[in-house]
Design a protein around this motif. Sequence first.
Motif, PDB file in Angstrom:
ATOM      1  N   HIS A  76       6.031 -31.128 -14.819  1.00  0.00           N
ATOM      2  CA  HIS A  76       4.926 -30.179 -14.707  1.00  0.00           C
ATOM      3  C   HIS A  76       3.555 -30.794 -14.454  1.00  0.00           C
ATOM      4  O   HIS A  76       2.597 -30.066 -14.222  1.00  0.00           O
ATOM      5  N   PHE A  77       3.444 -32.118 -14.526  1.00  0.00           N
ATOM      6  CA  PHE A  77       2.150 -32.775 -14.384  1.00  0.00           C
ATOM      7  C   PHE A  77       2.229 -33.887 -13.345  1.00  0.00           C
ATOM      8  O   PHE A  77       3.306 -34.376 -13.035  1.00  0.00           O
ATOM      9  N   ARG A  95      -1.947 -30.590 -14.312  1.00  0.00           N
ATOM     10  CA  ARG A  95      -0.850 -29.687 -13.945  1.00  0.00           C
ATOM     11  C   ARG A  95      -0.637 -29.684 -12.444  1.00  0.00           C
ATOM     12  O   ARG A  95      -1.578 -29.754 -11.663  1.00  0.00           O
TER      13      ARG A  95
END
Length: 96
Positions: A76-77, A95
Motif C-alpha cells: 500500500h505504500f 500511500r
Amino acid sequence: MPEIIGHRTDRVHPIPPFSAAFGLPQGRVGEEAGPDRIRAAMLAQRRMLLLTDASEVARPLAGKRDHAKTAVLEKHFKVVADVQVRGRRVPVYERR
C-alpha cells in the motif's frame, strides 16, 4: 512525558506516544498491538516514517507483527525518501 525534539526552546515539538498518535488504547510501555490492529493503524495513515537499523546490521523479520508491517508497506505504500543518519535508516513511505 512526551519526547521533545528540536534545538531551540522556541521551536520544540512534543511527540505523542505511537499508540496515542493512532488513537489506540495505551498499554504498558513496550507492549505492541497485534498484527490486525497494526495493519489497521498503518492503513489509516497517508505517510509513514520508519526508524530502523541500516541494512548492513538489520536483523531478519521475526514474528507476525513484523510481517504484517512489511506486507502493508510493500502493498500500500511506496518509498519517497530514504536516508541514513548515524547508523540508522530513515525511509519515508507515502500511500500509493
